[in-house]
Scaffold this motif. Structure first.
Motif, PDB file in Angstrom:
ATOM      1  N   VAL A  43       0.850  -1.200   0.000  1.00  0.00           N
ATOM      2  CA  VAL A  43       0.000   0.000   0.000  1.00  0.00           C
ATOM      3  C   VAL A  43       0.888   1.254   0.000  1.00  0.00           C
ATOM      4  O   VAL A  43       1.498   1.603   1.005  1.00  0.00           O
ATOM      5  N   LYS A  45       0.156   4.504  -0.741  1.00  0.00           N
ATOM      6  CA  LYS A  45      -0.439   5.850  -0.635  1.00  0.00           C
ATOM      7  C   LYS A  45       0.495   6.811   0.081  1.00  0.00           C
ATOM      8  O   LYS A  45       1.136   6.428   1.060  1.00  0.00           O
ATOM      9  N   ASN A  66      -4.933   4.921  -2.513  1.00  0.00           N
ATOM     10  CA  ASN A  66      -6.192   5.418  -1.948  1.00  0.00           C
ATOM     11  C   ASN A  66      -6.662   6.750  -2.504  1.00  0.00           C
ATOM     12  O   ASN A  66      -7.825   7.086  -2.353  1.00  0.00           O
ATOM     13  N   ILE A  92      -7.954   1.153  -3.422  1.00  0.00           N
ATOM     14  CA  ILE A  92      -8.479   0.712  -2.120  1.00  0.00           C
ATOM     15  C   ILE A  92      -9.062   1.870  -1.309  1.00  0.00           C
ATOM     16  O   ILE A  92      -9.327   1.729  -0.123  1.00  0.00           O
ATOM     17  N   MET A 174     -13.563  -7.791   0.705  1.00  0.00           N
ATOM     18  CA  MET A 174     -12.528  -7.028   1.403  1.00  0.00           C
ATOM     19  C   MET A 174     -13.119  -6.481   2.688  1.00  0.00           C
ATOM     20  O   MET A 174     -14.288  -6.070   2.700  1.00  0.00           O
ATOM     21  N   ILE A 176     -12.183  -4.056   6.425  1.00  0.00           N
ATOM     22  CA  ILE A 176     -11.335  -3.319   7.378  1.00  0.00           C
ATOM     23  C   ILE A 176     -12.049  -3.461   8.717  1.00  0.00           C
ATOM     24  O   ILE A 176     -12.968  -2.697   9.006  1.00  0.00           O
ATOM     25  N   MET A 212      -3.674  -6.050   7.626  1.00  0.00           N
ATOM     26  CA  MET A 212      -2.837  -4.902   7.309  1.00  0.00           C
ATOM     27  C   MET A 212      -1.540  -5.043   8.131  1.00  0.00           C
ATOM     28  O   MET A 212      -1.248  -6.118   8.647  1.00  0.00           O
ATOM     29  N   SER A 213      -0.770  -3.963   8.251  1.00  0.00           N
ATOM     30  CA  SER A 213       0.538  -4.076   8.920  1.00  0.00           C
ATOM     31  C   SER A 213       0.447  -4.732  10.296  1.00  0.00           C
ATOM     32  O   SER A 213       1.283  -5.555  10.652  1.00  0.00           O
ATOM     33  N   ARG A 228      -2.938  -6.310   2.860  1.00  0.00           N
ATOM     34  CA  ARG A 228      -2.679  -4.959   2.356  1.00  0.00           C
ATOM     35  C   ARG A 228      -1.755  -4.252   3.350  1.00  0.00           C
ATOM     36  O   ARG A 228      -2.192  -3.858   4.423  1.00  0.00           O
ATOM     37  N   VAL A 229      -0.494  -4.093   2.986  1.00  0.00           N
ATOM     38  CA  VAL A 229       0.489  -3.638   3.961  1.00  0.00           C
ATOM     39  C   VAL A 229       1.142  -2.334   3.516  1.00  0.00           C
ATOM     40  O   VAL A 229       1.776  -2.275   2.459  1.00  0.00           O
ATOM     41  N   GLY A 230       0.957  -1.295   4.339  1.00  0.00           N
ATOM     42  CA  GLY A 230       1.551   0.004   4.054  1.00  0.00           C
ATOM     43  C   GLY A 230       2.722   0.305   4.965  1.00  0.00           C
ATOM     44  O   GLY A 230       3.888   0.157   4.598  1.00  0.00           O
ATOM     45  N   THR A 231       2.410   0.713   6.187  1.00  0.00           N
ATOM     46  CA  THR A 231       3.411   1.188   7.141  1.00  0.00           C
ATOM     47  C   THR A 231       4.593   0.240   7.336  1.00  0.00           C
ATOM     48  O   THR A 231       5.738   0.688   7.397  1.00  0.00           O
ATOM     49  N   ARG A 237       3.204   7.104   7.793  1.00  0.00           N
ATOM     50  CA  ARG A 237       2.626   8.120   6.926  1.00  0.00           C
ATOM     51  C   ARG A 237       2.295   9.339   7.771  1.00  0.00           C
ATOM     52  O   ARG A 237       1.945   9.218   8.926  1.00  0.00           O
TER      53      ARG A 237
HETATM   54  C1  LIG Z   1      -3.798   2.477   4.309  1.00  0.00           C
HETATM   55  C2  LIG Z   1      -4.529   1.207   4.116  1.00  0.00           C
HETATM   56  C3  LIG Z   1      -3.906  -0.030   4.376  1.00  0.00           C
HETATM   57  C4  LIG Z   1      -2.502  -0.155   4.918  1.00  0.00           C
HETATM   58  O1  LIG Z   1      -2.481   0.114   6.288  1.00  0.00           O
HETATM   59  P1  LIG Z   1      -1.147  -0.089   7.168  1.00  0.00           P
HETATM   60  O2  LIG Z   1      -1.649  -0.151   8.559  1.00  0.00           O
HETATM   61  O3  LIG Z   1      -0.283   1.096   6.901  1.00  0.00           O
HETATM   62  O4  LIG Z   1      -0.519  -1.348   6.729  1.00  0.00           O
HETATM   63  C5  LIG Z   1      -4.638  -1.178   4.112  1.00  0.00           C
HETATM   64  N1  LIG Z   1      -5.900  -1.129   3.652  1.00  0.00           N
HETATM   65  C6  LIG Z   1      -6.527   0.038   3.394  1.00  0.00           C
HETATM   66  C7  LIG Z   1      -7.913   0.025   2.865  1.00  0.00           C
HETATM   67  C8  LIG Z   1      -5.864   1.234   3.622  1.00  0.00           C
HETATM   68  O5  LIG Z   1      -6.505   2.389   3.390  1.00  0.00           O
END
Ligand SMILES: *Cc1c(COP(=O)(O)O)cnc(C)c1O
Length: 240
Positions: A43, A45, A66, A92, A174, A176, A212-213, A228-231, A237
């Protein structure tokens, strides 16, 4: 929206990505699942195109975005570069009705479809020369007022609608989940399988995007096929 920020250098980025990839593999081993059954979505963004290029060069294929304006700039940038060639782009973020064309014309997947009106617009606006747009339905599994997603009891009707759209390929669900909900993953997995059984005509129903993370291992233990891994990959961020 905050500016694009490059918070870590490319060596740290690669190290993080290797760590996360290893964590995914280990979670699969612990769950006695094939590592090939879980896709890592990076991820990206708020992170610059250069960071995406760095990971794409390492073999990372799926990236999630995003914010549409930012995403379209980065997708355009990566298209010009050899590293960007095989990238698969996932949208996403939340979908505003007047932004569906940008999604239909630029992405390979959209994970946040929750209403028929949006699905219909995406179908109508998907360019004929592109492959069908892969779609996940976002489910509001905890019935939270603040959360987007369709309610579990609305799913069946939405699936019937989307099934009829030729320019969309329905792939799965999907979520959250709410922080406090410890069994959202298991409940969503059950929902996913119920739909698989009650709609045998859905070929391509193969994706359960959750984790996620902070909870990717737990999600994999409960049947996630896409985390879905961002941080954990790109670093913190600012402002989102
Ligand atoms: C930002 C985001 C993520 C990633 O989140 P992290 O906690 O940074 O891994 C995953 N899914 C969605 C829908 C997001 O908006």
């Amino acid at each position: 929206m905050k500016d694009i920020e490059n918070t870590i250098d490319s060596q740290e980025l690669i190290n993080n990505w290797e760590q996360v990839s290893k964590q995914v593999t280990q979670a699969c081993e612990s769950a006695e699942r094939q590592a090939a059954g879980v896709t890592l979505l990076a991820v990206s963004k708020t992170k610059p195109a250069d960071m995406i290029a760095t990971l794409a060069q390492q073999g990372q294929q799926h990236f999630g975005e995003n914010y549409l304006q930012e995403a379209i700039e980065k997708i355009g940038n990566l298209k010009q570069r050899p590293e960007g060639k095989g990238i698969i782009w996932h949208y996403i973020g939340s979908i505003q009705r007047n932004k569906t064309r940008d999604i239909a014309e630029n992405f390979d997947w959209v994970q946040t479809v929750e209403r028929d009106i949006i699905a219909k617009r995406l179908n109508d606006q998907r360019p004929a020369e592109m492959l069908p747009l892969n779609v996940l339905i976002q489910v509001n599994i905890d019935n939270e007022d603040s959360k987007s997603g369709c309610l579990p009891e609305q799913l069946s009707e939405l699936i019937t609608d989307i099934k009829g759209y030729e320019r969309l390929q329905l792939r799965g669900l999907m979520i959250i989940p709410a922080k406090a909900d410890t069994n959202a993953f298991a409940r969503t997995k059950q929902l996913f399988e119920e739909i698989q059984h009650s709609h045998p005509e859905l070929n391509g129903w193969d994706t359960l995007s959750m984790g996620m993370s902070g909870d990717m291992s737990e999600a994999i233990a409960n049947g996630s096929t896409m985390v879905r891994v961002g941080t954990a990959i790109f670093g913190a961020r600012d402002g989102h």
